[in-house]
Write a protein that holds these residues in place. Structure first.
Motif, short mmCIF file in Angstrom:
data_model
loop_
_atom_site.label_atom_id
_atom_site.label_comp_id
_atom_site.label_asym_id
_atom_site.label_seq_id
_atom_site.Cartn_x
_atom_site.Cartn_y
_atom_site.Cartn_z
N VAL A 1 36.10 -10.44 -2.51
CA VAL A 1 36.93 -9.53 -1.75
C VAL A 1 37.20 -10.17 -0.39
O VAL A 1 36.26 -10.42 0.38
CB VAL A 1 36.25 -8.15 -1.59
CG1 VAL A 1 37.13 -7.21 -0.78
CG2 VAL A 1 35.92 -7.56 -2.96
N VAL B 1 47.10 -6.23 4.45
CA VAL B 1 47.21 -6.60 3.04
C VAL B 1 48.65 -7.00 2.71
O VAL B 1 48.90 -8.01 2.05
CB VAL B 1 46.71 -5.48 2.12
CG1 VAL B 1 47.05 -5.76 0.66
CG2 VAL B 1 45.20 -5.29 2.28
N ASN C 1 42.65 1.94 3.50
CA ASN C 1 42.73 0.52 3.16
C ASN C 1 43.52 0.30 1.88
O ASN C 1 43.53 1.14 0.99
CB ASN C 1 41.34 -0.08 3.01
CG ASN C 1 40.61 -0.12 4.33
OD1 ASN C 1 41.00 -0.84 5.24
ND2 ASN C 1 39.56 0.68 4.46
N ASP C 2 44.16 -0.86 1.84
CA ASP C 2 44.91 -1.28 0.66
C ASP C 2 44.17 -2.42 -0.03
O ASP C 2 43.28 -3.05 0.56
CB ASP C 2 46.30 -1.76 1.04
CG ASP C 2 47.29 -0.63 1.24
OD1 ASP C 2 46.86 0.54 1.29
OD2 ASP C 2 48.49 -0.92 1.36
N VAL C 3 44.59 -2.67 -1.26
CA VAL C 3 44.04 -3.78 -2.02
C VAL C 3 45.16 -4.37 -2.87
O VAL C 3 46.10 -3.66 -3.26
CB VAL C 3 42.84 -3.33 -2.90
CG1 VAL C 3 43.28 -2.40 -4.00
CG2 VAL C 3 42.09 -4.52 -3.47
N ASN D 1 45.23 -7.54 -6.05
CA ASN D 1 44.34 -8.40 -6.83
C ASN D 1 45.08 -9.60 -7.42
O ASN D 1 46.24 -9.51 -7.78
CB ASN D 1 43.71 -7.60 -7.97
CG ASN D 1 43.02 -6.36 -7.46
OD1 ASN D 1 43.59 -5.28 -7.52
ND2 ASN D 1 41.83 -6.50 -6.95
N SER E 1 40.50 -10.35 -4.47
CA SER E 1 41.34 -9.28 -3.95
C SER E 1 41.47 -9.38 -2.45
O SER E 1 40.58 -9.87 -1.76
CB SER E 1 40.77 -7.90 -4.34
OG SER E 1 39.51 -7.70 -3.78
N TYR F 1 41.81 -7.14 0.89
CA TYR F 1 41.35 -5.79 1.25
C TYR F 1 41.52 -5.60 2.74
O TYR F 1 41.13 -6.47 3.54
CB TYR F 1 39.88 -5.63 0.85
CG TYR F 1 39.26 -4.35 1.35
CD1 TYR F 1 39.45 -3.17 0.65
CD2 TYR F 1 38.51 -4.33 2.51
CE1 TYR F 1 38.89 -1.98 1.10
CE2 TYR F 1 37.95 -3.16 2.97
CZ TYR F 1 38.14 -1.98 2.26
OH TYR F 1 37.59 -0.81 2.72
#
Length: 122
Positions: A72, A78, A103-105, A107, A117, A119
């Motif tokens: 991560v 992001v 928060n965003d992610v 991948n 990912s 993050y």
């Protein structure tokens, strides 16, 4: 009697890779990490104060299927990191999306299928 824990610090994360040169190109050219050295079937890149070791030897000792591990990567934005990495040729598994309202992610995978990912804030 209380036992004192040893002072542990994460020195490095070692990933087994099938082609060290290909992985070095991905982590340095696509992700923009700084190369730190090379020794035999090992290459080292700097990842925010932690050494990421790309090891051909580890792959020879373990099955070729990546272990269920995810790296991560904390970023300031992001969306900005996603756009920059896509421009550099990284293929993402999904668009940036919120995971907790703050928060965003997003991948993606490296050439050996290790899951990574982005993050942080959108």
């Amino acid at each position: 009697m209380t036992q004192t824990s040893p002072a542990l610090r994460l020195h490095s994360v070692m990933l087994g890779v099938t082609d060290v040169d290909r992985s070095v190109a991905f982590y340095t050219e696509r992700l923009g990490l700084k190369p730190c050295g090379r020794f035999e079937d090992f290459a080292f890149v700097e990842l925010g104060g932690t050494m990421l070791t790309l090891s051909g030897q580890l792959t020879k000792l373990r099955p070729a299927v990546p272990a269920p591990v995810e790296l991560v990567l904390a970023v300031d934005s992001v969306r900005d990191a996603y756009d920059r990495l896509r421009t550099a040729g990284v293929t993402f598994l999904n668009e940036p999306h919120t995971i907790d309202g703050t928060n965003d992610v997003a991948n993606f995978q490296d050439p050996d299928g290790h899951h990574l990912s982005l993050y942080g804030p959108p």
